[in-house]
Design an enzyme around this catalytic site. Sequence first.
Site, PDB file in Angstrom:
ATOM      1  CD  GLU A   1      40.770  36.176  39.612  1.00 39.58           C
ATOM      2  OE1 GLU A   1      41.923  35.418  39.539  1.00 39.58           O
ATOM      3  OE2 GLU A   1      40.253  36.973  38.507  1.00 39.58           O
TER       4      GLU A   1
ATOM      5  CG  ASN B   1      31.397  38.504  35.604  1.00 36.79           C
ATOM      6  OD1 ASN B   1      32.192  39.537  35.656  1.00 36.79           O
ATOM      7  ND2 ASN B   1      30.803  37.990  36.788  1.00 36.79           N
TER       8      ASN B   1
ATOM      9  CG  ASN C   1      39.069  29.738  28.607  1.00 36.60           C
ATOM     10  OD1 ASN C   1      38.804  29.193  29.425  1.00 36.60           O
ATOM     11  ND2 ASN C   1      39.179  30.966  28.351  1.00 36.60           N
TER      12      ASN C   1
ATOM     13  CD  GLU D   1      39.622  32.105  32.924  1.00 34.19           C
ATOM     14  OE1 GLU D   1      39.256  31.929  34.105  1.00 34.19           O
ATOM     15  OE2 GLU D   1      38.597  32.571  31.990  1.00 34.19           O
TER      16      GLU D   1
ATOM     17  CE  LYS E   1      37.967  29.763  34.617  1.00 34.95           C
ATOM     18  NZ  LYS E   1      37.598  28.350  33.984  1.00 34.95           N
TER      19      LYS E   1
END
Length: 680
Positions: A200, A235, A290, A288, A116
Site C-alpha cells: 500500500e 513499524n 486487530n 486495519e 489485512k
Amino acid sequence: MFKKILIANRGEIACRVIKTARRMGIATVAVYSDADRGALHVKMADEAVHIGPPPANQSYIVIDRIMDAIRQTGAEAVHPGYGFLSENKRFAEALEAEGVAFIGPPSGAIEAMGDKITSKKIAAEAGVSTVPGYMGLIADAEEAARISEQIGFPVMIKASAGGGGKGMRIAWTAAEAREGFESSKNEAASSFGDDRIFIEKFVTQPRHIEIQVLADQHGNAVYLHERECSIQRRNQKVIEEAPSPFLDPETRAAMGSQAVALAKAVGYTSAGTVEFIVDGARNFYFLEMNTRLQVEHPVTELITGVDLVEQMIRVAAGEALPFAQSDLTINGWAMESRLYAEDPYRGFLPSIGRLTRYRPPAEVAAGPMLANGKWLEDAQPGETAVRNDTGVFEGGEISMFYDPMIAKLCSWAPTREGAIEGMRQALDEFEVEGIGHNLPFLSAVMDHPKFVSGDITTAFIAEEYPEGFTGAQLPHAELRRIAAAAAAMHRVAEIRRTRISGRLDHHERHVGENWVVFVGDEEFPVRIRADKNGSTVSIDGEELRVESDWKPGSSLARLVVDAAPLVLKVDRIAAGYRLRTRGADLKVHVRRPRAAELARLMPVKEAADTSKLLLCPMPGLVVKINVAAGDEVQEGQALATVEAMKMENILRAERHGTVKSVNAEPGQSLKVDDVIMEFE
C-alpha cells in the site's frame, strides 16, 4: 461464569490475564515451552502444561499442542493474548469444535478483519476511506517491484497475517521493494505461518491513531476513545498515550462511530482495535482491524477505568456490556513506554541474557484505576499513577526465541504534562542490568521538545535520531546539579572509607572540602560543606543544596538538588561513578585538585580498529550470506541477514570494498561481535 481458563500465550500478557482472572475468582492454566519452564507466567498460574521446544512454531503456535493442554486441564475457555494464535481462524474453529469458549471474536470476524487484505476490501465496500494499495496476491519480488512503481514510492510492504511490526518494510525504490518483499515474506512465514504479502501507499508525515472497540453478543458495541501510537521504530510501537494530543472531539467521534460501524458490519464481539492513519488536516484512513487485545490496552484502561480483559471474559461468557457509549468519558491522561530487550546504542538490536537486576518502580494507583477494583497489587492511592505490566523477574533469562518486549511501564495523571512527568520519574527509578535495554531512549523521548509539545508523527524517531541514539545530551545546568550530587555522594563514601573505629569524631577532616568533579567532558571545581541535614556544594560561586539518604553501595540514589528532585542510577567506578539519568549515561570522576591536574595529562585510550570487519551486532541465527570471498561490494549493499527475536536484520556494507573472507554460514548461531566476514 467460567471456572477455569487457559492462556495460550506467554510473557507479560499472560501475567496480565492471570491477574484479572485471579481477581474474578477464575482458575488459570499456563502453557510453556522449554525456554519458559521457569517463566513468571508459569509461576503465577494455578496450573501449567509443557507444550514443546523453544521455537514458537514448535510450541506456542501449534494448535494441536494447545488443544491437548486444554483437554488435560479441563479448561472451559481460552484467552489468546496477542500475537501467536490470537488472530488464527483455525484455532478459533478448533476451540468451537471442542466446545471451549474463545475469549475473542467469532472465527468469521477473525477471517474477515484479521486478514489485512480482506479487511481493506470490506472497509472499502462499506465506504470507509482507505489508503491506496494493491490487495491481490503477489507472485514474486519482481511483481512486487512493478506494483510498487504503479502505486508510487514510498510504499509499505506488509504481511497479510502480520502484527507487532513483523513482516513489514518501507520501500523507496524498486530494489528496496524486491528486498523488502523477500524479507517480509520470510518473516511472515516464520512468525505467522502465512506468507501472503500486500502493498500500500506509505503516507508520509502520518500519525498512527487507533480506536478501541468493545462489543457483546447482544448487539451492543462501543468505542473507548483513542490511543496515539505515532512513536514507532521499525513499524513497531514504542510509546503510546491516551487520549491523542492531536484529535478534536469532532474527529474523535467520527473515528469512533466509524470503528463501531465496521465492527457491527462483521458481527464482531469482544475487544478489538480499528487502526487509522491521520494526516495533518485530521483526515483519517482505515489501515486495519486487530481482532484481539492490543499491547497498548493499559492506557485505555487507565483513562476509562474499564478492565478490558475482564470485559472480554464476560462477553465470551455471554454477558452484556454493563455500560453504554455515553458512560465512557475520558478521565485524565495516560502514557505507556515499552521496555524492550534491545540496545539503543547499537541500533536497537536485540539483546539476550540474564536479568542480573530487575527492579521496577513502585506501582501507585490513582484516578480511574480505583473505579474498577484493585488494579495494582499492594498499590497505594496517589495523585498520579504508575503501573508496570511485566512477564520477567530478577535472575530470569531473556530468550532469543521471542519478542524482545519485557515490560510496559504506564503512568497516569490528570493532565498530559503530569503523565509525562510521572513517566520521567518512573523511568529514572527503573533498574535493569544484565542486558541491553531501551530505558535511556525512552527517557530521552520524554524530554524531547517535539514529544512534549505533542508535535509527533510516525517519522519521529527517524527524523530526530537519524544517526541512531547515542545518549541524551543534558543541558549545562543539569550537569551542574549532577556534579553537586556526585560530590555529596562521594563525601559520604569517603567518610565511610576513612572512618576509624574509636575515632568517629575525627573522620571528617580526612575527607576535605575541595574537589574537582569531571562529568563527561566538563569539569566542575567544587567546595562542599556538610551539616546534619545534607550538604551545600559551591560551584563557581553558586551554592546548590543537596539532600539525600543515599548509602554507598546503593544502586539508586534519590536526591533533592537545588530544590528539585534528581534520581540517579549508580555504579561505582575508579575514582567516581557511572551515573545514569534522563537518558544520559555519564562517567563521573571526583578527584582532589592535585589528582585532577594529573588526570588531565593522561592519554585517552583509543578503541580497536574494526573497520575491516563485519561483526554480528546481536546474538542470532545467520539466515543468508549474500557475498563470497573476492566479491566487490558497494556502500549500502546487503552482506548478510541475521534473525533474532523473530525479526530479520539485513547487515549492509558501510563503504566500497572487497570481501577478503567469509567466516559464517547460513544456519550458524552467532554471539555479539562474532566476525561474519573480513574485508581487504
